[in-house]
Motif scaffolding. Sequence first.
Motif, PDB file in Angstrom:
ATOM      1  N   GLY A   8       0.795  -1.231   0.000  1.00  0.00           N
ATOM      2  CA  GLY A   8       0.000   0.000   0.000  1.00  0.00           C
ATOM      3  C   GLY A   8       0.821   1.271   0.000  1.00  0.00           C
ATOM      4  O   GLY A   8       0.320   2.339  -0.365  1.00  0.00           O
ATOM      5  N   ALA A   9       2.102   1.181   0.401  1.00  0.00           N
ATOM      6  CA  ALA A   9       2.940   2.383   0.465  1.00  0.00           C
ATOM      7  C   ALA A   9       4.220   2.247  -0.349  1.00  0.00           C
ATOM      8  O   ALA A   9       4.938   3.231  -0.544  1.00  0.00           O
ATOM      9  N   GLY A  10       4.539   1.035  -0.800  1.00  0.00           N
ATOM     10  CA  GLY A  10       5.692   0.837  -1.672  1.00  0.00           C
ATOM     11  C   GLY A  10       7.024   1.170  -1.040  1.00  0.00           C
ATOM     12  O   GLY A  10       7.869   1.806  -1.667  1.00  0.00           O
TER      13      GLY A  10
ATOM     14  N   THR B 185       5.466  -3.691  -7.609  1.00  0.00           N
ATOM     15  CA  THR B 185       4.042  -3.779  -7.913  1.00  0.00           C
ATOM     16  C   THR B 185       3.344  -2.466  -7.592  1.00  0.00           C
ATOM     17  O   THR B 185       2.491  -1.989  -8.353  1.00  0.00           O
ATOM     18  N   TRP B 186       3.717  -1.867  -6.464  1.00  0.00           N
ATOM     19  CA  TRP B 186       3.134  -0.579  -6.062  1.00  0.00           C
ATOM     20  C   TRP B 186       3.451   0.504  -7.092  1.00  0.00           C
ATOM     21  O   TRP B 186       2.577   1.300  -7.470  1.00  0.00           O
ATOM     22  N   CYS B 187       4.689   0.556  -7.567  1.00  0.00           N
ATOM     23  CA  CYS B 187       5.081   1.565  -8.558  1.00  0.00           C
ATOM     24  C   CYS B 187       4.239   1.449  -9.821  1.00  0.00           C
ATOM     25  O   CYS B 187       3.719   2.445 -10.335  1.00  0.00           O
ATOM     26  N   VAL B 188       4.110   0.230 -10.334  1.00  0.00           N
ATOM     27  CA  VAL B 188       3.339   0.026 -11.561  1.00  0.00           C
ATOM     28  C   VAL B 188       1.877   0.387 -11.331  1.00  0.00           C
ATOM     29  O   VAL B 188       1.233   1.024 -12.168  1.00  0.00           O
ATOM     30  N   GLU B 189       1.335   0.009 -10.173  1.00  0.00           N
ATOM     31  CA  GLU B 189      -0.070   0.301  -9.887  1.00  0.00           C
ATOM     32  C   GLU B 189      -0.313   1.805  -9.798  1.00  0.00           C
ATOM     33  O   GLU B 189      -1.321   2.311 -10.303  1.00  0.00           O
TER      34      GLU B 189
END
Length: 420
Positions: free
Chosen positions: A262-264, A371-375
């Motif tokens: 949620g925060a990467g 995953t967080w960055c791409v999202e």
Amino acid sequence: MSRTNSSTRQRLLNAALELFSFQGVTETTTRQIAELAQVNEVTLFRQFGSKQGLLLALIEESAVFTHLGESLRAQVNQTNHVDEALRNYASDRLKALEQIPELLRSVVGEAGKYTVENRRGLGQGINLANRDVANYLATVIEREQLHCRLSAEKLSSLLNVMLFGYLVIELTSEFHELWDNQEDFLESLVEVFLYGAVSPLPESSAGVLSLDKNNPPHPPLEVEENLNEKVADLPASLVRSILLQAKKQGLQDYALAYVLFGAGLRPQEVVALERLHQIIDEHQHLLQITQGAVRQVPVNQWIMGKRYGSYIRNPLSQWLKSRKDDQLAMFVNEKGQPFSEEELRASWQTFTSGLLTPEGQPLFVEQARQTWCVEMLMKGIDLEDLSILSGWDTTQLHPYARRGREKAALERALRLDQKA
């Protein structure tokens, strides 16, 4: 030069460009050029010496060379990073060359017929342009205090050769599969210049995929620092499974997985978090990062299409609310002491046990950040804002932008198929 002479010269250049582009340099005569320009053929020879001299002047005074140094000096103050400088220059030069496609075809096809003087003159024009580009790149590289293995002169010459080669292929062939489009070529070009195409795998990476429970798998430092060069984000269904398994392990593991996705954050940033590092109310939930790039990061309620509570009631807030100790650290071990990075990785291995990537590989904790960055990019955030939130330079985020575009394209293709 008088206004009359200037006007005559320009008419000759315009006429030459039209005829060279239409019927080629070889088939065009000086008489035809003079007639189209409505001047005497002697005037052409007086101005340019020969047809090849006219061709050389036409190339040198095209948008490819004209005022290049001035435009680059102005542009260098408008770029923040070397990747932006490379992309801006490459894009501008291709646009300039694309204005004279037929002329370029003639120049390439008939280059062997030029006189030595003309070839030398053209070479001097290229050298001058190359020096302007070298000064431009050197300024950006020095400003960012970057290390470059090649001199700025060699770097600029390689860049120009690749740009010209790209355009020659585009102008002379079709149906090749070298790149999808110009944007794909430019993206690859910038990545090659910034990261290199080939590098040896560090010796210490040999055991990266070890599944020894006493030594949780994680990339060695050299690999970990370069993980972002090859994006390995996880699909939504796998992220959901990870969070569900973490929830079964207990409140802390659930909160840990929630923060990672949620925060990467990097593992070292997570273990440095303290209770007072969160800002939480009904309108926001932020974490203050004190390790590495000092910044604030929002904790997303929505992760890969699933909602995990609200700003004030979510896996992290529930974990902290359940705590009965006085320890300041946000995550603690069984002894009540602050979590170490190795303990964090061990927890990750526990709640991802039995899960593999679509390629059949074990999961690394760094993939949560990827995953967080791409999202975030898929949700619409731009590279500059993501750079601030992630603590990564925009150059490091370009592979993620590429991956985001790939996923967006796939989603659009699937929607089109559903409509059909």
